[in-house]
Design a protein around this motif. Structure first.
Motif, PDB file in Angstrom:
ATOM      1  N   ASN A  52     -17.723  69.236 -55.003  1.00 56.13           N
ATOM      2  CA  ASN A  52     -19.125  69.459 -55.384  1.00 56.13           C
ATOM      3  C   ASN A  52     -19.910  70.133 -54.257  1.00 56.13           C
ATOM      4  OD1 ASN A  52     -19.833  67.460 -53.519  1.00 56.13           O
ATOM      5  ND2 ASN A  52     -20.010  65.870 -55.078  1.00 56.13           N
ATOM      6  N   TYR A  53     -19.225  70.527 -53.196  1.00 58.36           N
ATOM      7  CA  TYR A  53     -19.814  71.224 -52.054  1.00 58.36           C
ATOM      8  C   TYR A  53     -20.973  70.444 -51.423  1.00 58.36           C
ATOM      9  CZ  TYR A  53     -16.983  74.885 -54.056  1.00 58.36           C
ATOM     10  OH  TYR A  53     -15.935  75.584 -54.575  1.00 58.36           O
ATOM     11  N   ALA A  54     -20.871  69.116 -51.482  1.00 59.31           N
ATOM     12  CA  ALA A  54     -21.886  68.216 -50.917  1.00 59.31           C
ATOM     13  C   ALA A  54     -23.236  68.403 -51.583  1.00 59.31           C
ATOM     14  CB  ALA A  54     -21.992  68.374 -49.401  1.00 59.31           C
ATOM     15  N   ASN A  76     -29.846  60.629 -50.920  1.00 61.81           N
ATOM     16  CA  ASN A  76     -29.144  61.282 -49.819  1.00 61.81           C
ATOM     17  C   ASN A  76     -27.644  61.181 -50.060  1.00 61.81           C
ATOM     18  OD1 ASN A  76     -31.421  61.883 -48.049  1.00 61.81           O
ATOM     19  ND2 ASN A  76     -31.600  59.657 -47.878  1.00 61.81           N
ATOM     20  N   PRO A  77     -26.918  62.282 -49.943  1.00 63.21           N
ATOM     21  CA  PRO A  77     -25.463  62.210 -50.109  1.00 63.21           C
ATOM     22  C   PRO A  77     -24.853  61.295 -49.056  1.00 63.21           C
ATOM     23  CG  PRO A  77     -26.234  64.486 -50.095  1.00 63.21           C
ATOM     24  CD  PRO A  77     -27.390  63.624 -49.706  1.00 63.21           C
ATOM     25  N   ASP A  78     -23.797  60.544 -49.441  1.00 64.38           N
ATOM     26  CA  ASP A  78     -23.137  59.665 -48.482  1.00 64.38           C
ATOM     27  C   ASP A  78     -22.172  60.473 -47.605  1.00 64.38           C
ATOM     28  OD1 ASP A  78     -20.841  60.132 -50.020  1.00 64.38           O
ATOM     29  OD2 ASP A  78     -20.843  58.143 -50.913  1.00 64.38           O
ATOM     30  N   ALA A  79     -21.534  59.816 -46.642  1.00 62.87           N
ATOM     31  CA  ALA A  79     -20.651  60.484 -45.685  1.00 62.87           C
ATOM     32  C   ALA A  79     -19.478  61.175 -46.374  1.00 62.87           C
ATOM     33  CB  ALA A  79     -20.151  59.492 -44.646  1.00 62.87           C
ATOM     34  N   THR A  80     -18.913  60.552 -47.416  1.00 61.70           N
ATOM     35  CA  THR A  80     -17.781  61.165 -48.120  1.00 61.70           C
ATOM     36  C   THR A  80     -18.207  62.466 -48.774  1.00 61.70           C
ATOM     37  OG1 THR A  80     -16.782  59.011 -48.512  1.00 61.70           O
ATOM     38  CG2 THR A  80     -16.037  60.811 -49.913  1.00 61.70           C
ATOM     39  N   THR A  81     -19.365  62.473 -49.391  1.00 62.49           N
ATOM     40  CA  THR A  81     -19.869  63.687 -50.027  1.00 62.49           C
ATOM     41  C   THR A  81     -20.113  64.775 -48.988  1.00 62.49           C
ATOM     42  OG1 THR A  81     -20.895  62.394 -51.772  1.00 62.49           O
ATOM     43  CG2 THR A  81     -21.710  64.640 -51.473  1.00 62.49           C
ATOM     44  N   LEU A  82     -20.739  64.399 -47.877  1.00 62.68           N
ATOM     45  CA  LEU A  82     -21.038  65.383 -46.846  1.00 62.68           C
ATOM     46  C   LEU A  82     -19.780  65.933 -46.187  1.00 62.68           C
ATOM     47  CD1 LEU A  82     -24.128  63.694 -45.197  1.00 62.68           C
ATOM     48  CD2 LEU A  82     -24.107  65.723 -46.662  1.00 62.68           C
ATOM     49  N   ASN A  83     -18.739  65.118 -46.012  1.00 63.82           N
ATOM     50  CA  ASN A  83     -17.522  65.552 -45.318  1.00 63.82           C
ATOM     51  C   ASN A  83     -16.506  66.241 -46.211  1.00 63.82           C
ATOM     52  OD1 ASN A  83     -18.411  64.591 -42.851  1.00 63.82           O
ATOM     53  ND2 ASN A  83     -17.520  62.582 -43.169  1.00 63.82           N
ATOM     54  N   THR A  84     -16.416  65.850 -47.481  1.00 60.36           N
ATOM     55  CA  THR A  84     -15.328  66.353 -48.325  1.00 60.36           C
ATOM     56  C   THR A  84     -15.787  66.946 -49.649  1.00 60.36           C
ATOM     57  OG1 THR A  84     -14.983  64.287 -49.527  1.00 60.36           O
ATOM     58  CG2 THR A  84     -13.828  64.538 -47.419  1.00 60.36           C
ATOM     59  N   GLY A  85     -17.055  66.813 -49.983  1.00 59.56           N
ATOM     60  CA  GLY A  85     -17.513  67.286 -51.285  1.00 59.56           C
ATOM     61  C   GLY A  85     -16.970  66.435 -52.417  1.00 59.56           C
TER      62      GLY A  85
END
Length: 183
Positions: free
Chosen positions: A148-150, A159-168
């Motif tokens: 999802n490209y974060a 706010n996107p969580d760490a998994t979203t920010l690091n891996t999409g």
């Protein structure tokens, strides 16, 4: 243009080692293997005038969209392929700080058809082919889920969580291929 080869011959010719010079690398490929070690595709990389053409062909993968990234380490240890490390970003290791999707190794999602096959072609200027041959190499990963490209609109999560920010949120690793000189 094929990379030049350097042949080193040891004492009395008893030891021979062939080393591909990577400083001029313009073409590379990665043979994608699944967790069982079965070949499920190939990725070709060809650089021309600072632009890298990427071509991928896959088979026997689960249908749907899959995250598709270059990872920082050229090791593909099944079944999880976590040995490939984080997304590739020159000068960084261990998820060094460049946010997803701005890392050089972040590529477009890969669509796999209902019959398990898929193909894609695109161009990028985010990396050079030679740059993929740093001290520990690079690998290409096909993830289990779409990337999802974060991008999580605030209506879904403030706010996107760490998994979203690091891996999409691309999930586990379905296939992995070490980037090698194409000869």
């Amino acid at each position: 243009m094929k990379p030049k080869r350097l042949i080193l011959v040891g004492i009395l010719g008893a030891f021979v080692s062939v080393i591909g010079t990577t400083a001029e690398a313009r073409e590379a490929r990665a043979r994608l293997l699944d967790a069982a070690g079965q070949r499920v595709g190939t990725v070709w990389l060809q650089e021309d005038d600072g632009i890298v053409g990427v071509r991928v062909r896959v088979n026997d993968l689960p249908p749907g969209f899959h995250g598709f990234h270059i990872h920082e380490t050229g090791i593909c240890t099944p079944p999880s392929f976590t040995s490939a490390g984080f997304h590739f970003q020159p000068g960084e290791t261990g998820g060094g700080g460049t946010p997803h999707p701005s890392e050089a190794g972040d590529m477009p999602v890969l669509l796999v058809n209902a019959d398990g096959t898929g193909e894609a072609r695109f161009q990028t200027d985010r990396f050079s082919v030679a740059g993929l041959f740093d001290g520990d190499g690079s690998a290409i990963i096909v993830h289990a889920a779409p990337d999802n490209y974060a991008n999580i609109p605030s209506r879904y999560a403030p706010n996107p969580d760490a998994t979203t920010l690091n891996t999409g949120d691309a999930g586990g690793r379905t296939a992995c291929g070490v980037v090698e000189l194409d000869d």
